[in-house]
Scaffold this motif. Structure first.
Motif, PDB file in Angstrom:
ATOM      1  N   ILE A 178      16.208   2.691   6.785  1.00  0.00           N
ATOM      2  CA  ILE A 178      15.390   1.373   6.713  1.00  0.00           C
ATOM      3  C   ILE A 178      14.289   1.514   6.158  1.00  0.00           C
ATOM      4  N   LEU A 179      14.067   0.307   5.542  1.00  0.00           N
ATOM      5  CA  LEU A 179      12.733   0.254   4.345  1.00  0.00           C
ATOM      6  C   LEU A 179      11.513  -0.066   5.249  1.00  0.00           C
ATOM      7  N   TYR A 180      10.473   0.669   5.249  1.00  0.00           N
ATOM      8  CA  TYR A 180       9.287   0.504   5.811  1.00  0.00           C
ATOM      9  C   TYR A 180       8.319   0.211   4.425  1.00  0.00           C
ATOM     10  N   LEU A 181       7.699  -1.083   4.575  1.00  0.00           N
ATOM     11  CA  LEU A 181       6.610  -1.529   3.747  1.00  0.00           C
ATOM     12  C   LEU A 181       5.274  -1.420   4.476  1.00  0.00           C
ATOM     13  N   VAL A 182       4.240  -0.543   3.951  1.00  0.00           N
ATOM     14  CA  VAL A 182       3.126  -0.059   4.326  1.00  0.00           C
ATOM     15  C   VAL A 182       1.812  -1.109   4.102  1.00  0.00           C
ATOM     16  N   GLU A 183       1.133  -1.600   5.094  1.00  0.00           N
ATOM     17  CA  GLU A 183       0.016  -2.139   4.992  1.00  0.00           C
ATOM     18  C   GLU A 183      -1.147  -1.210   5.738  1.00  0.00           C
ATOM     19  N   ALA A 184      -2.030  -0.786   4.769  1.00  0.00           N
ATOM     20  CA  ALA A 184      -3.304   0.098   5.475  1.00  0.00           C
ATOM     21  C   ALA A 184      -4.638  -0.945   5.582  1.00  0.00           C
ATOM     22  N   LYS A 185      -5.025  -0.912   6.752  1.00  0.00           N
ATOM     23  CA  LYS A 185      -6.539  -1.513   6.855  1.00  0.00           C
ATOM     24  C   LYS A 185      -7.609  -0.773   7.194  1.00  0.00           C
ATOM     25  N   ALA A 186      -8.637  -0.638   6.882  1.00  0.00           N
ATOM     26  CA  ALA A 186      -9.848  -0.116   7.302  1.00  0.00           C
ATOM     27  C   ALA A 186     -11.137  -0.984   7.528  1.00  0.00           C
ATOM     28  N   HIS A 187     -11.063  -2.303   7.636  1.00  0.00           N
ATOM     29  CA  HIS A 187     -12.129  -3.284   7.782  1.00  0.00           C
ATOM     30  C   HIS A 187     -11.425  -4.785   8.121  1.00  0.00           C
ATOM     31  N   LEU A 188     -12.036  -5.348   8.961  1.00  0.00           N
ATOM     32  CA  LEU A 188     -11.292  -6.647   9.392  1.00  0.00           C
ATOM     33  C   LEU A 188     -11.286  -7.622   8.571  1.00  0.00           C
ATOM     34  N   ASP A 189     -12.050  -7.638   7.500  1.00  0.00           N
ATOM     35  CA  ASP A 189     -11.785  -8.693   6.404  1.00  0.00           C
ATOM     36  C   ASP A 189     -10.561  -8.643   5.658  1.00  0.00           C
ATOM     37  N   GLU A 190      -9.919  -7.233   5.677  1.00  0.00           N
ATOM     38  CA  GLU A 190      -8.805  -6.980   4.859  1.00  0.00           C
ATOM     39  C   GLU A 190      -7.704  -7.573   5.561  1.00  0.00           C
ATOM     40  N   MET A 191      -7.936  -8.047   6.877  1.00  0.00           N
ATOM     41  CA  MET A 191      -6.773  -8.864   7.427  1.00  0.00           C
ATOM     42  C   MET A 191      -6.948 -10.325   7.237  1.00  0.00           C
ATOM     43  N   LYS A 192      -7.678 -10.852   6.473  1.00  0.00           N
ATOM     44  CA  LYS A 192      -7.764 -12.075   6.238  1.00  0.00           C
ATOM     45  C   LYS A 192      -7.447 -12.508   4.800  1.00  0.00           C
ATOM     46  N   SER A 193      -6.871 -13.846   4.593  1.00  0.00           N
ATOM     47  CA  SER A 193      -6.968 -14.145   3.092  1.00  0.00           C
ATOM     48  C   SER A 193      -6.721 -15.778   3.272  1.00  0.00           C
ATOM     49  N   GLU A 194      -7.576 -16.325   2.792  1.00  0.00           N
ATOM     50  CA  GLU A 194      -7.816 -18.086   3.238  1.00  0.00           C
ATOM     51  C   GLU A 194      -6.624 -18.858   2.403  1.00  0.00           C
ATOM     52  N   GLY A 195      -5.269 -18.608   3.033  1.00  0.00           N
ATOM     53  CA  GLY A 195      -4.249 -19.401   2.406  1.00  0.00           C
ATOM     54  C   GLY A 195      -3.851 -19.123   1.153  1.00  0.00           C
ATOM     55  N   THR A 196      -2.979 -19.947   0.452  1.00  0.00           N
ATOM     56  CA  THR A 196      -2.611 -19.848  -0.945  1.00  0.00           C
ATOM     57  C   THR A 196      -3.256 -21.203  -1.769  1.00  0.00           C
TER      58      THR A 196
ATOM     59  N   ASP B 150       0.875  -1.215  -0.134  1.00  0.00           N
ATOM     60  CA  ASP B 150      -0.021  -0.069   0.056  1.00  0.00           C
ATOM     61  C   ASP B 150       0.878   1.232  -0.158  1.00  0.00           C
ATOM     62  N   GLY B 151       2.069   1.167   0.357  1.00  0.00           N
ATOM     63  CA  GLY B 151       3.067   2.237   0.337  1.00  0.00           C
ATOM     64  C   GLY B 151       4.377   1.677   0.870  1.00  0.00           C
TER      65      GLY B 151
END
Length: 237
Positions: free
Chosen positions: A102-120, A94-95
């Motif tokens: 130091i390299l910072y890799l940004v993940e932005a979240k605004a709802h709970l389902d964005e935190m989930k992904s059912e495996g690969t 996301d950014g």
């Protein structure tokens, strides 16, 4: 890659804070990094596939666009091919910003389902490569196999990416998670209100995520993630 929502959602809120509340956003990040050094955000890549004409950096592609890493791009590419499958989608960021080299890799979240992904759902050869990357990251083969099937696979593969940066290509890197409270206050998707109304809801979800991935039991993994940053999108600061 989905289109960016207008007026709500994590991508919109991050863009809004980068464009209109940059000083406030940077101050929150500096609290988390415990450094007052300048923050250098990388510009986003152009993408004609989206209405916004902006995309996200995928995988290692951003390394070719910064002075800290341009000189070792061939080495990074060669090591990445050995570390992670090249078929299918890679990590989307996301950014991306740098502070104190130091390299910072940004993940932005605004709802709970964005935190989930059912495996690969990768093929057998790719899954084996992913599991091996997870094993190198968490140092536990059984846990690595669980990560590949976890509902929190997204965080697992981002931890593997940060391990790759720190341990294989020797670039100091960390994950920076930004959680937007009231980030969906103006928007609805499929008649469901996704809005998170307070920090405690996100905290509880993060605890579940960390418990399943066993992050708190592993000091190395914990060092890969900044303390979460919470921003109320409807706050007057």
């Amino acid at each position: 890659m989905a289109e960016m929502a207008l007026g709500y959602g994590s991508e919109y809120q991050l863009l809004r804070y980068l464009g209109h509340h940059r000083n406030f956003l940077d101050s929150k990040i500096k609290e988390a990094t415990k450094s007052d050094s300048p923050i250098e955000w990388m510009d986003y890549p152009v993408s004609t596939k989206r209405h916004s004409l902006d995309g996200e950096y995928e995988g290692i592609k951003f390394f070719g666009h910064h002075k800290n890493t341009q000189g070792k791009l061939k080495f990074i590419q060669d090591e990445w091919v050995k570390f992670w499958p090249q078929k299918g989608s890679s990590q989307n960021w996301d950014g991306v910003f740098w502070q104190d080299n130091i390299l910072y890799l940004v993940e932005a979240k605004a709802h709970l389902d964005e935190m989930k992904s059912e495996g690969t759902n990768a093929g057998e050869k790719s899954i084996n490569k992913i599991i091996n990357a997870f094993y190198l990251t968490c140092k536990d083969m059984e846990l690595a196999k669980k990560w590949a099937k976890s509902r929190y696979y997204q965080l697992a593969n981002r931890l593997a990416f940060v391990y790759f940066c720190n341990s294989i290509i020797k670039i100091n890197a960390k994950l920076c998670y930004i959680y937007f409270i009231n980030g969906f206050k103006n928007g609805y998707i499929q008649e469901r209100n996704y809005n998170v109304v307070n920090e405690a809801v996100f905290v509880q979800a993060i605890e579940k995520e960390y418990e399943e991935l066993q992050i708190n039991q592993n000091e190395e993994l914990k060092k890969y993630i900044l303390d979460p940053i919470f921003i109320d999108a409807f706050s007057s600061h």
